[in-house]
Design an enzyme around this catalytic site. Structure first.
Site, PDB file in Angstrom:
ATOM      1  N   LYS A 128      42.327 -75.726 -64.278  1.00 28.58           N
ATOM      2  CA  LYS A 128      41.458 -75.284 -63.168  1.00 28.58           C
ATOM      3  C   LYS A 128      40.886 -76.580 -62.894  1.00 28.58           C
ATOM      4  O   LYS A 128      40.712 -77.629 -63.414  1.00 28.58           O
ATOM      5  CB  LYS A 128      40.302 -74.372 -63.830  1.00 28.58           C
ATOM      6  N   GLY A 147      33.935 -52.732 -55.265  1.00 27.94           N
ATOM      7  CA  GLY A 147      34.410 -54.062 -54.288  1.00 27.94           C
ATOM      8  C   GLY A 147      35.619 -53.817 -53.705  1.00 27.94           C
ATOM      9  O   GLY A 147      36.591 -53.504 -54.348  1.00 27.94           O
ATOM     10  N   GLY A 186      37.259 -55.270 -51.492  1.00 26.19           N
ATOM     11  CA  GLY A 186      37.709 -56.671 -50.757  1.00 26.19           C
ATOM     12  C   GLY A 186      39.443 -56.686 -50.692  1.00 26.19           C
ATOM     13  O   GLY A 186      39.945 -55.657 -50.656  1.00 26.19           O
ATOM     14  N   VAL A 227      41.773 -57.230 -53.132  1.00 30.86           N
ATOM     15  CA  VAL A 227      42.240 -56.521 -54.089  1.00 30.86           C
ATOM     16  C   VAL A 227      42.060 -54.954 -54.076  1.00 30.86           C
ATOM     17  O   VAL A 227      42.730 -54.165 -54.242  1.00 30.86           O
ATOM     18  CB  VAL A 227      41.954 -56.991 -55.345  1.00 30.86           C
TER      19      VAL A 227
HETATM   20  P1  NAD Z   1      37.281 -60.136 -52.066  1.00 32.48           P
HETATM   21  O1  NAD Z   1      36.049 -61.469 -51.727  1.00 32.48           O
HETATM   22  O2  NAD Z   1      38.264 -60.021 -51.055  1.00 32.48           O
HETATM   23  O3  NAD Z   1      36.366 -59.062 -52.219  1.00 32.48           O
HETATM   24  C1  NAD Z   1      35.212 -58.791 -53.004  1.00 32.48           C
HETATM   25  C2  NAD Z   1      34.388 -57.513 -52.571  1.00 32.48           C
HETATM   26  O4  NAD Z   1      33.239 -57.359 -53.311  1.00 32.48           O
HETATM   27  C3  NAD Z   1      34.008 -58.090 -51.281  1.00 32.48           C
HETATM   28  O5  NAD Z   1      34.168 -56.850 -49.951  1.00 32.48           O
HETATM   29  C4  NAD Z   1      32.298 -57.959 -51.405  1.00 32.48           C
HETATM   30  O6  NAD Z   1      31.643 -57.380 -50.308  1.00 32.48           O
HETATM   31  C5  NAD Z   1      32.338 -57.105 -52.488  1.00 32.48           C
HETATM   32  N1  NAD Z   1      31.062 -57.348 -53.548  1.00 32.48           N
HETATM   33  C6  NAD Z   1      30.538 -58.553 -53.694  1.00 32.48           C
HETATM   34  N2  NAD Z   1      29.536 -58.343 -54.722  1.00 32.48           N
HETATM   35  C7  NAD Z   1      29.523 -56.827 -54.849  1.00 32.48           C
HETATM   36  C8  NAD Z   1      28.885 -56.190 -55.618  1.00 32.48           C
HETATM   37  N3  NAD Z   1      27.552 -56.574 -56.402  1.00 32.48           N
HETATM   38  N4  NAD Z   1      29.070 -54.756 -55.646  1.00 32.48           N
HETATM   39  C9  NAD Z   1      29.924 -54.318 -54.955  1.00 32.48           C
HETATM   40  N5  NAD Z   1      30.630 -54.983 -54.074  1.00 32.48           N
HETATM   41  C10 NAD Z   1      30.378 -56.355 -54.060  1.00 32.48           C
HETATM   42  O7  NAD Z   1      37.674 -60.737 -53.481  1.00 32.48           O
HETATM   43  P2  NAD Z   1      39.193 -60.100 -54.001  1.00 32.48           P
HETATM   44  O8  NAD Z   1      40.320 -61.081 -53.457  1.00 32.48           O
HETATM   45  O9  NAD Z   1      39.467 -58.866 -53.407  1.00 32.48           O
HETATM   46  O10 NAD Z   1      38.853 -60.435 -55.562  1.00 32.48           O
HETATM   47  C11 NAD Z   1      37.995 -59.282 -56.313  1.00 32.48           C
HETATM   48  C12 NAD Z   1      37.975 -59.893 -57.748  1.00 32.48           C
HETATM   49  O11 NAD Z   1      39.215 -59.948 -58.252  1.00 32.48           O
HETATM   50  C13 NAD Z   1      37.078 -61.058 -57.875  1.00 32.48           C
HETATM   51  O12 NAD Z   1      36.229 -61.170 -58.849  1.00 32.48           O
HETATM   52  C14 NAD Z   1      38.375 -62.212 -57.833  1.00 32.48           C
HETATM   53  O13 NAD Z   1      38.193 -63.306 -58.662  1.00 32.48           O
HETATM   54  C15 NAD Z   1      39.328 -61.268 -58.949  1.00 32.48           C
HETATM   55  N6  NAD Z   1      40.720 -61.746 -58.692  1.00 32.48           N
HETATM   56  C16 NAD Z   1      41.205 -61.710 -57.573  1.00 32.48           C
HETATM   57  C17 NAD Z   1      42.820 -61.959 -57.417  1.00 32.48           C
HETATM   58  C18 NAD Z   1      43.273 -62.077 -56.215  1.00 32.48           C
HETATM   59  O14 NAD Z   1      44.643 -62.035 -56.086  1.00 32.48           O
HETATM   60  N7  NAD Z   1      42.870 -61.952 -55.015  1.00 32.48           N
HETATM   61  C19 NAD Z   1      43.340 -62.269 -58.518  1.00 32.48           C
HETATM   62  C20 NAD Z   1      42.752 -62.229 -59.901  1.00 32.48           C
HETATM   63  C21 NAD Z   1      41.311 -61.811 -59.902  1.00 32.48           C
END
Ligand code: NAD
Length: 361
Positions: A87, A187, A189, A191
């Site tokens: 990382k 959340g 977002g 994913v």
């Molecule tokens: P993203 O930033 O697109 O979405 C996160 C969402 O969570 C946002 O809509 C945000 O408004 C919401 N959020 C933030 N704080 C919050 C809270 N306290 N309560 C409710 N909602 C809240 O991120 P993502 O890419 O969808 O990833 C989501 C999670 O999965 C992250 O923790 C990330 O590290 C993990 N992850 C993502 C991937 C990937 O491929 N994107 C891979 C492995 C792990």
């Protein structure tokens, strides 16, 4: 020089986490201050995202990169990939301090590692940033599809989480059908939205929640889910809780309130304390599908880009998350250990087995 190998010394921390190498990258001209941590390369080159964050102290940055790189080793090992764990963190505010020069200088530090470390996007970095790094080194994944990369990994991550949910449902209810099961997705977002779509396609009942209330309502409407307020999710009577926002949502304040039978989501480090809360969930009879096992889709996507695999092969590897989760849950049950301890055991066994293979002719 007296030997200093305490938990505060850098070598002491490396020993505690089991790291091979740390590279401190310093370039006053561009303002780059970064740390690349290579945890373990037994299975292959260390792959892990680059996080840009305004850490309060350098010690915080070091601690974060050591912790995150170790979990990448375990994630790749359980997913059956030939990758090690690494990382990088860039110390700075991603909104103000990120420049082309800084990213390209960082790319040159990666280039000098000759493929021992491969990076991708993470919190505070995006595919455009990966393009700048790519101008200096080939050892960067997650670049846009338009320039030959694998693009946004989120749909693949969501697919993996979906397979993990199905594996947990199978373990608990004897079949993995999701029709009629209820899921809270916290959340919505990248994913969370893709996961909501997959769950609704199988006729699961889905509750969605996000701090962005407007988006919650929009996503609920689009997929026929129910929008709920973020501060009431622990009151909902649902089968599955899927944290897809931030880590540490299972903590001292929440763990005794849980009414869900299964926890399975994409957020990294969902348990505030892996050991204590993992054990508590086991005792409470809540089935926890370990985050790093079921959110491996992102790293699988990068691995496929590295290996030049087709989309079909990427999807096959992602679907293997079902079997990987089943194996973790079975070991946890057989040995009465928490699911996270079971996952760690599987990862460590694969690394030690392959170490032996590589040490013989
Ligand atoms: P993203 O930033 O697109 O979405 C996160 C969402 O969570 C946002 O809509 C945000 O408004 C919401 N959020 C933030 N704080 C919050 C809270 N306290 N309560 C409710 N909602 C809240 O991120 P993502 O890419 O969808 O990833 C989501 C999670 O999965 C992250 O923790 C990330 O590290 C993990 N992850 C993502 C991937 C990937 O491929 N994107 C891979 C492995 C792990």
């Amino acid at each position: 020089m007296p030997e200093q190998n305490t938990s505060e010394s850098i070598f002491g921390q490396m020993n505690a986490f089991g790291h091979q190498k740390i590279v401190f990258c310093n370039d006053p001209d561009s303002g780059l201050k970064a740390i690349i941590a290579i945890h373990d390369t037994t299975l292959g080159p260390a792959l892990g995202g680059t996080r840009m964050w305004a850490y309060k102290t350098e010690a915080d940055a070091l601690n974060d990169v050591l912790r995150l790189s170790k979990s990448m080793t375990y994630k790749a090992a359980v997913a059956g990939l030939n990758l090690g764990g690494g990382k990088a963190v860039i110390i700075g505010d991603a909104r103000k301090d990120k420049t082309e020069a800084l990213l390209r200088k960082f790319g040159r530090f990666i280039k000098n590692l000759n493929g021992e470390f491969i990076t991708a996007e993470d919190v505070g970095t995006n595919p455009r940033d990966m393009e700048f790094i790519r101008m200096e080194t080939q050892y960067v994944m997650g670049v846009p599809e338009t320039i030959g990369g694998s693009g946004d990994p989120s749909p693949i991550t969501a697919q993996g989480v979906f397979m993990g949910i199905k594996a947990a449902v199978k373990e608990l209810y004897g079949n993995d059908t999701l029709a009629g099961r209820s899921v809270v997705v916290q959340g919505i977002g990248h994913v969370g939205e893709n996961l909501t779509r997959l769950l609704r396609d199988e006729n699961a009942m889905v509750y969605v929640s996000d701090i962005n209330e407007e988006r919650t309502v929009q996503v609920a409407k689009k997929y026929g889910a129910k929008a709920v307020s973020n501060n009431t999710i622990f009151d909902i009577d649902a089968d599955i809780y899927s944290p897809c926002a931030l880590g540490a949502t299972i903590n001292e304040q929440t763990i005794n309130k849980l009414k869900f039978a299964i926890i399975a989501g994409s957020a990294n480090n969902q348990l505030e304390d892996e050991y204590i809360h993992g054990r508590m969930l086991l005792e409470q009879g809540v089935l926890f599908a370990p985050d790093y096992v079921i959110n491996a889709g992102g790293v699988i996507n990068c691995y496929s880009e590295l290996m030049g695999f087709s989309k079909k092969r990427t999807l096959q590897l992602t679907e293997n998350i079902y079997e990987a989760t089943r194996n973790v849950l079975k070991l946890s049950k057989a040995e009465n250990i928490s699911t996270i301890e079971a996952a760690n055991k599987i990862a460590e066994k694969r690394i030690s087995d392959i170490k032996k293979v590589k040490s013989t002719y």
